[in-house]
Design a protein around this motif. Structure first.
Motif, short mmCIF file in Angstrom:
data_model
loop_
_atom_site.label_atom_id
_atom_site.label_comp_id
_atom_site.label_asym_id
_atom_site.label_seq_id
_atom_site.Cartn_x
_atom_site.Cartn_y
_atom_site.Cartn_z
N ALA A 89 -9.44 -2.95 -2.33
CA ALA A 89 -9.92 -3.54 -3.58
C ALA A 89 -10.67 -2.50 -4.42
N MET A 90 -11.45 -1.66 -3.76
CA MET A 90 -12.18 -0.62 -4.50
C MET A 90 -11.23 0.38 -5.12
N LYS A 91 -10.17 0.75 -4.35
CA LYS A 91 -9.19 1.68 -4.90
C LYS A 91 -8.45 1.06 -6.08
N ALA A 92 -8.20 -0.24 -6.00
CA ALA A 92 -7.51 -0.92 -7.09
C ALA A 92 -8.34 -0.92 -8.37
N SER A 93 -9.66 -0.79 -8.23
CA SER A 93 -10.52 -0.76 -9.41
C SER A 93 -10.57 0.63 -10.04
N LEU A 97 -11.00 7.57 -2.76
CA LEU A 97 -11.74 7.49 -1.51
C LEU A 97 -12.98 8.39 -1.54
N GLY A 98 -12.85 9.56 -2.17
CA GLY A 98 -14.00 10.46 -2.26
C GLY A 98 -15.14 9.83 -3.05
N ARG A 99 -14.79 9.13 -4.14
CA ARG A 99 -15.82 8.46 -4.95
C ARG A 99 -16.43 7.29 -4.19
N VAL A 314 -15.07 9.74 7.48
CA VAL A 314 -14.54 8.87 6.42
C VAL A 314 -13.02 8.75 6.51
N PRO A 315 -12.24 9.85 6.46
CA PRO A 315 -10.78 9.69 6.56
C PRO A 315 -10.34 9.20 7.94
N LEU A 316 -11.08 9.54 8.99
CA LEU A 316 -10.72 9.02 10.31
C LEU A 316 -10.85 7.51 10.36
N ALA A 317 -11.92 6.97 9.75
CA ALA A 317 -12.10 5.52 9.73
C ALA A 317 -10.98 4.84 8.96
N HIS A 373 -9.65 18.29 4.16
CA HIS A 373 -8.20 18.15 4.11
C HIS A 373 -7.76 16.70 4.32
N LEU A 374 -8.33 16.05 5.34
CA LEU A 374 -7.95 14.66 5.62
C LEU A 374 -8.42 13.72 4.52
N LEU A 375 -9.60 14.01 3.95
CA LEU A 375 -10.09 13.17 2.85
C LEU A 375 -9.16 13.28 1.64
N GLY A 376 -8.67 14.50 1.36
CA GLY A 376 -7.74 14.67 0.25
C GLY A 376 -6.42 13.94 0.48
N ARG A 377 -5.92 13.99 1.70
CA ARG A 377 -4.68 13.28 2.02
C ARG A 377 -4.87 11.78 1.92
N ALA A 378 -6.00 11.28 2.46
CA ALA A 378 -6.24 9.84 2.42
C ALA A 378 -6.44 9.33 1.01
N SER A 379 -6.97 10.18 0.11
CA SER A 379 -7.21 9.76 -1.26
C SER A 379 -5.93 9.60 -2.04
N ARG A 380 -4.85 10.22 -1.56
CA ARG A 380 -3.57 10.11 -2.29
C ARG A 380 -2.78 8.86 -1.92
#
Length: 381
Positions: A89-93, A97-99, A314-317, A373-380
């Protein structure tokens, strides 16, 4: 936006505080059971001093518990938000993920600064005072190390037993002197005895025993088969002295560990060298300076691990996406063990040419790089 930031911060802070508290309890409880409770039970320290010892333990374990606690807290908080589709829901707004993770990472940064302060100033002082309080009880009142009704072997070359202890006074006192091979050389019995610390002419610590209504039996030298008569002596008041410097490790004899030095002391050791003899070679002085430099880096790297492990969590979770505490705690332990294994390997290096003060930063750099690296991948996604 502020509501979402407060929500993420609250979820992370609550889960992280609970996990940190659990880790602190485990670490402190181990020391309480092995050291503090034994010191109180034997009478070496009073109840008030025992409480002081317990309080002194917390600053020393917090820098180790904070990285583990926040790592677990981030995994639990973001795992729960992911499993309940709050992150979706947060991403939809329009948030990446970084933010979304910014409040949690800001908390990690603040705790890293707190950990650095604890590592560099508070924990070294508390660890030193903890040790001084433990050994100081033997210095101020040697009788406090004697447990009534038991054979006590704290003093080298002696076995002591007393039926009762009343402050500094030991009643129905027995002392057996033995040689290096453990053979009995002297037996002393007294109605009462007082133990005190004294100093020999060479400055070493000795145990001074003042006896009341004493009876002493001394075996003849070389009497291995008890064939020669012993020499008996009685005295209304008698004073004897025995070497006991190993028990009185205080003052000049109190040896601090390198990790117990504060920032100013570490900087001084980096200039002069740690535990360097006056006639040391240039190579030995360099090793002493490098040891102090590596310890300072270890303190700072340990503090940075609070942030680096939180960033990786964060990306692991998000990838695990589980709300179960057990699963997230297991992942946290696996990550933490891997990190501390790398840290231990880096700390094992002592050769100044290999720059152990720089190697100690390598685990953090690896974790930061992997987390970014994982945070960047998860954000995409």
């Amino acid at each position: 936006m502020r509501i979402l930031d407060r929500h993420v911060l609250t979820e992370t802070a609550v889960a992280g505080a609970a996990a940190t508290g659990a880790f602190v309890f485990v670490m402190v409880a181990g020391n309480i059971l092995t050291q503090v409770s034994g010191a109180i039970a034997s009478g070496r320290v009073s109840g008030g001093e025992g409480l002081q010892l317990i309080l002194l333990l917390f600053p020393g374990v917090l820098p180790y518990a904070l990285p583990l606690g926040l790592l677990t807290g981030v995994l639990i908080a973001f795992g729960r938000m992911g499993s309940q589709h709050e992150l979706t829901a947060m991403k939809a707004s329009g948030r990446g993920l970084g933010r979304i993770a910014r409040p949690a990472l800001a908390l990690a940064g603040a705790l890293a600064l707190l950990s650095a302060w604890l590592n560099l100033e508070v924990a070294p002082y508390c660890n030193t005072e903890y040790r001084r309080l433990l050994v100081g009880s033997a210095k101020d009142n040697p009788a406090s190390v004697i447990v009534p009704g038991k054979l006590n072997k704290q003093f080298a070359g002696m076995v002591i037993r007393a039926a009762e202890r009343d402050g500094e006074v030991l009643r129905d006192f027995w002392l057996w002197s033995v040689d290096a091979r453990g053979r009995l050389t002297q037996t002393i019995h007294a109605r009462e005895a007082r133990l005190a610390r004294a100093e020999a002419k060479d400055g070493s610590g000795v145990l001074r025993v003042t006896l009341t209504d004493a009876r002493m039996e001394k075996r003849a030298a070389g009497d291995d088969d008890f064939s020669r008569p012993s020499a008996f002596t009685t005295a209304a008041i008698a004073t004897l002295e025995f070497p006991a410097s190993g028990v009185f490790k205080d003052g000049d004899n109190f040896q601090r560990k390198l990790r117990w030095l504060t920032t100013s002391e570490l900087l001084d050791a980096m200039d002069k060298g740690w535990n360097v003899a006056p006639g040391a070679t240039p190579r030995e002085r360099e090793r002493g300076r490098m040891a102090a430099s590596a310890q300072l880096s270890a303190h700072l790297a340990g503090a940075l691990s609070v942030f680096s492990l939180a960033l990786l969590a964060v990306p692991l979770a998000v990838r695990v996406g589980r709300s179960e505490t057990f699963v997230n705690a297991t992942v946290a332990l696996a990550v933490a063990l891997s990190y501390y294994l790398l840290t231990s390997m880096a700390a094992y290096v002592k050769d100044p040419d290999l720059r152990p003060d720089l190697l100690i930063w390598l685990p953090n750099l690896l974790v930061l790089g992997l987390g970014w690296h994982l945070l960047g991948r998860a954000s995409r996604h």
